[in-house]
Design a protein around this motif. Structure first.
Motif, PDB file in Angstrom:
ATOM      1  N   ALA A  66       0.654  -0.873  -0.080  1.00  0.00           N
ATOM      2  CA  ALA A  66      -0.009   0.091  -0.286  1.00  0.00           C
ATOM      3  C   ALA A  66       0.727   1.180   0.463  1.00  0.00           C
ATOM      4  N   GLU A  67       1.504   1.355   0.973  1.00  0.00           N
ATOM      5  CA  GLU A  67       2.597   2.713   0.986  1.00  0.00           C
ATOM      6  C   GLU A  67       3.271   2.266  -0.151  1.00  0.00           C
ATOM      7  N   LEU A  68       4.282   1.333  -1.068  1.00  0.00           N
ATOM      8  CA  LEU A  68       4.492   1.454  -2.257  1.00  0.00           C
ATOM      9  C   LEU A  68       3.932   2.431  -3.276  1.00  0.00           C
ATOM     10  N   PHE A  69       2.916   1.868  -3.759  1.00  0.00           N
ATOM     11  CA  PHE A  69       1.653   2.242  -4.692  1.00  0.00           C
ATOM     12  C   PHE A  69       1.556   3.911  -4.794  1.00  0.00           C
ATOM     13  N   ALA A  70       1.420   4.431  -3.050  1.00  0.00           N
ATOM     14  CA  ALA A  70       0.809   5.364  -2.608  1.00  0.00           C
ATOM     15  C   ALA A  70       2.540   6.581  -2.625  1.00  0.00           C
ATOM     16  N   ARG A  71       3.293   6.133  -2.761  1.00  0.00           N
ATOM     17  CA  ARG A  71       4.199   6.262  -3.308  1.00  0.00           C
ATOM     18  C   ARG A  71       4.885   6.588  -4.852  1.00  0.00           C
ATOM     19  N   VAL A  72       4.268   6.066  -5.633  1.00  0.00           N
ATOM     20  CA  VAL A  72       4.341   5.859  -6.925  1.00  0.00           C
ATOM     21  C   VAL A  72       3.088   7.023  -7.474  1.00  0.00           C
ATOM     22  N   ARG A  73       2.339   6.869  -6.921  1.00  0.00           N
ATOM     23  CA  ARG A  73       1.174   7.908  -7.417  1.00  0.00           C
ATOM     24  C   ARG A  73       1.594   9.018  -7.046  1.00  0.00           C
ATOM     25  N   ARG A  74       2.798   8.557  -5.772  1.00  0.00           N
ATOM     26  CA  ARG A  74       2.914  11.041  -5.833  1.00  0.00           C
ATOM     27  C   ARG A  74       3.448  10.841  -6.337  1.00  0.00           C
TER      28      ARG A  74
END
Lengths: 150, 186
Positions: A66-74
């Motif tokens: 979840a944190e990975l995808f949030a960082r990628v989206r950012r």
């Protein structure tokens, strides 16, 4: 003289990373020195396998993903937001540089435009001419004194 | 224990997945993580010595991969390129002191396992022995033993010559053999 196996060959046998050619296997079967080295390396190889990767590193956890995808989206959002600005700034800098370069080249003073430089150039030319005349007279005078040979 | 071969669910190549992932395709992103997380996190763990730091490092690697910050240019195999990204990131971590302790201190803080037949004891001894190696030897032997990479693959990932890799690995195994000779192979 017996040619023993190299360290690399013994290591490859110990690691079973390649199918050992028959000559190597025959040598090991016949050579106690190489056989002992192989046994030692094989033991070390197997022992090192005792250090396992912890279970939590086998597969990623849900919070990690979840944190990975949030960082990628950012990252994507930042890039999408700033790319047009960066491109505009870069284009402006290039245009300004090109215009400045062109203006500098076009307006660079030449000798014909500057009267003081014209005057200086003329004086220099006159000096050159005068020097050459003196040299020529000297040469001709010397030639006359020596019967035509300078 | 050698890494298991993970059979891909998605038939696309890693290169195709990387391009699709960069474009934001979620299925491609998931497949790349499924295929390579174990390799990335495992390598980071063996180089940095801590599970939490390895997870952070693995996440940084995948952020770079999925966002295109580190773009795979196709000049090498994808796995070689990925290994190189992990190695460089781990070097950065050590330089920036993202790991606050070196490997021996990490190990010293673990509850000491004194029973030689205890798996934890063996793991600690191996970690200590690896931590005592010079960095290049440690990197080479970790890639060789735990990532099952050949000399050529290690050379491609690290930029070292194959002969240098061979020399590093031979010296590393010799040192490890000496350091761990009292332990019985299980």
């Amino acid at each position: 003289m017996v040619e023993h196996l190299t360290e690399s060959q013994i290591l490859a046998l110990a690691a079973e990373q390649q199918t050992a050619p028959e000559p190597l296997r025959r040598h090991v079967a016949d050579c106690s020195a190489c056989r002992d080295k192989l046994a030692e390396l094989r033991a070390t190889w197997l022992l090192l396998g005792g250090w396992q990767t912890p279970a939590q590193l086998q597969t990623p956890s849900d919070p990690w993903q979840a944190e990975l995808f949030a960082r990628v989206r950012r990252q994507h959002t930042l890039l999408a937001r700033w790319r047009p600005v960066i491109l505009r700034v870069a284009a402006s800098v290039l245009v300004a540089f090109g215009v400045g370069l062109g203006a500098a080249w076009y307006s660079a003073p030449t000798v014909a435009d500057d009267p003081s430089q014209l005057a200086a150039g003329s004086l220099y030319l006159e000096h050159l001419s005068a020097s050459r005349s003196v040299d020529l007279e000297t040469a001709l005078g010397a030639a006359g004194a020596t019967g035509g040979q300078p | 224990m050698t890494p298991e071969r993970i059979e891909p669910v998605d038939a696309r190549t890693d290169e195709a997945l990387a391009a699709a992932a960069h474009a934001g395709e979620h299925a491609a992103q998931n497949e790349l993580i499924r295929r390579h997380y174990h390799h990335v996190a495992g390598l980071a763990y063996r180089l940095l010595g801590r599970v939490d730091t390895a997870e952070d490092a693995a996440q940084d690697v995948f952020v770079r991969l999925l966002s295109g910050k580190s773009a795979f240019a196709g000049r090498s195999r994808f796995s070689t390129w990925l290994t190189r990204v992990v190695l460089n990131l781990c070097i950065d971590y050590r330089r920036r002191k993202r790991i606050t302790q070196t490997l021996p201190e990490n190990i010293a803080q673990c509850p000491p396992a004194t029973n030689p037949s205890d798996d934890a004891y063996v793991s600690q001894r191996i970690q200590t022995a690896l931590a005592r190696l010079p960095e290049r030897q440690r990197t080479a032997v970790v890639l060789h033993r735990y990532q099952n990479q050949s000399y050529r693959e290690i050379a491609a990932a690290t930029g070292w010559s194959e002969s240098a890799v061979e020399s590093l690995i031979i010296r590393a195994y010799a040192a490890l053999r000496e350091e761990l000779k009292d332990l019985k192979e299980k």
